[in-house]
Design a protein around this motif. Sequence first.
Motif, PDB file in Angstrom:
ATOM      1  N   ASP A  86       1.555  -4.649   6.193  1.00 38.95           N
ATOM      2  CA  ASP A  86       2.933  -4.372   6.589  1.00 38.95           C
ATOM      3  C   ASP A  86       3.458  -3.114   5.904  1.00 38.95           C
ATOM      4  O   ASP A  86       2.766  -2.468   5.102  1.00 38.95           O
ATOM      5  N   ASN A  87       4.684  -2.741   6.226  1.00 38.32           N
ATOM      6  CA  ASN A  87       5.260  -1.507   5.690  1.00 38.32           C
ATOM      7  C   ASN A  87       5.344  -1.522   4.168  1.00 38.32           C
ATOM      8  O   ASN A  87       5.160  -0.491   3.513  1.00 38.32           O
ATOM      9  N   GLU A  88       5.609  -2.690   3.604  1.00 35.94           N
ATOM     10  CA  GLU A  88       5.677  -2.787   2.144  1.00 35.94           C
ATOM     11  C   GLU A  88       4.320  -2.476   1.526  1.00 35.94           C
ATOM     12  O   GLU A  88       4.232  -1.757   0.528  1.00 35.94           O
TER      13      GLU A  88
ATOM     14  N   ASN B 224       3.364   1.282   1.957  1.00 32.69           N
ATOM     15  CA  ASN B 224       4.173   2.194   1.140  1.00 32.69           C
ATOM     16  C   ASN B 224       4.396   1.650  -0.270  1.00 32.69           C
ATOM     17  O   ASN B 224       5.365   2.024  -0.931  1.00 32.69           O
ATOM     18  N   TYR B 225       3.485   0.805  -0.713  1.00 32.21           N
ATOM     19  CA  TYR B 225       3.714   0.057  -1.952  1.00 32.21           C
ATOM     20  C   TYR B 225       3.836   0.969  -3.171  1.00 32.21           C
ATOM     21  O   TYR B 225       2.972   1.808  -3.433  1.00 32.21           O
ATOM     22  N   ARG B 226       4.911   0.773  -3.889  1.00 34.21           N
ATOM     23  CA  ARG B 226       5.133   1.471  -5.155  1.00 34.21           C
ATOM     24  C   ARG B 226       5.324   0.435  -6.249  1.00 34.21           C
ATOM     25  O   ARG B 226       6.294  -0.331  -6.238  1.00 34.21           O
TER      26      ARG B 226
ATOM     27  N   GLN C 237       2.607   4.914  -7.058  1.00 38.00           N
ATOM     28  CA  GLN C 237       2.565   4.831  -5.596  1.00 38.00           C
ATOM     29  C   GLN C 237       1.126   4.564  -5.172  1.00 38.00           C
ATOM     30  O   GLN C 237       0.266   5.425  -5.251  1.00 38.00           O
TER      31      GLN C 237
ATOM     32  N   GLY D  39       0.352   2.832  -2.073  1.00 37.10           N
ATOM     33  CA  GLY D  39       0.280   2.471  -0.661  1.00 37.10           C
ATOM     34  C   GLY D  39      -0.813   3.160   0.137  1.00 37.10           C
ATOM     35  O   GLY D  39      -1.698   2.515   0.703  1.00 37.10           O
TER      36      GLY D  39
ATOM     37  N   SER E 275       0.664  -3.583  11.578  1.00 38.58           N
ATOM     38  CA  SER E 275       1.701  -3.632  10.544  1.00 38.58           C
ATOM     39  C   SER E 275       2.479  -4.944  10.516  1.00 38.58           C
ATOM     40  O   SER E 275       3.363  -5.110   9.673  1.00 38.58           O
TER      41      SER E 275
ATOM     42  N   SER F  24      -1.509  -8.440   0.602  1.00 39.12           N
ATOM     43  CA  SER F  24      -0.278  -8.209  -0.165  1.00 39.12           C
ATOM     44  C   SER F  24      -0.629  -7.991  -1.627  1.00 39.12           C
ATOM     45  O   SER F  24      -1.729  -8.347  -2.079  1.00 39.12           O
TER      46      SER F  24
END
Length: 202
Positions: free
Chosen positions: A48-50, A53-55, A65, A67, A89, A105
Amino acid sequence: MKFLNWIAGLLIVAMALVSGCTTSVVVEETFPEVVSEPVDLSAVLVMDNEFQNYRATPTAKTSIQLGTAQVDLFGKAFNGLFEQVRVVSSREEAGSGADLVITLSVREVQLSTPSESYLNVYEVWIKYNLDIETVDGVPIDSWFLPAYGKTQHSSLVSRSRAVEEASVVALRDAGAKLMLDFFRIPAIYGWMQQHMATKTAS
């Protein structure tokens, strides 16, 4: 004596400035394609978007960062495990044309620095979770995948570079564990044997 006091004062100021700095790291590593013989199965990876783009913020003054790098890593690793891999996504985009749906995740990211551990290395721990189910939504397993990385030393590199290096090593560790252990997961192995037998019988 005054000179020693002056030097001590400079050291205290320097330490205060370093401790007060914020470190922001972007991991931009691109990983090599996996050379292996994939099994004749298809998988949909839900990132998914999280996740994309995971930070991570392992400390109040450090952000990492991850992601883009982790999307690249897992995409290539799973392409080495399965004959067909598709990345979406959201779970709703998985559709019906696959054998497995795997939702990735990040549980937690931890960081240890020389000032905390009294070792001359930076260490990064990344804890992943993989929810694995059939395309019909039947749960198979929820797999915890821990990864660890550290620098060889920290004396010759900046803090940001050291954190990035340790993060890249941790990502490589995640990829290696995935390739070695995924089909050894008891629930996955049992499902795969049953699935293959059903396909052969039909």
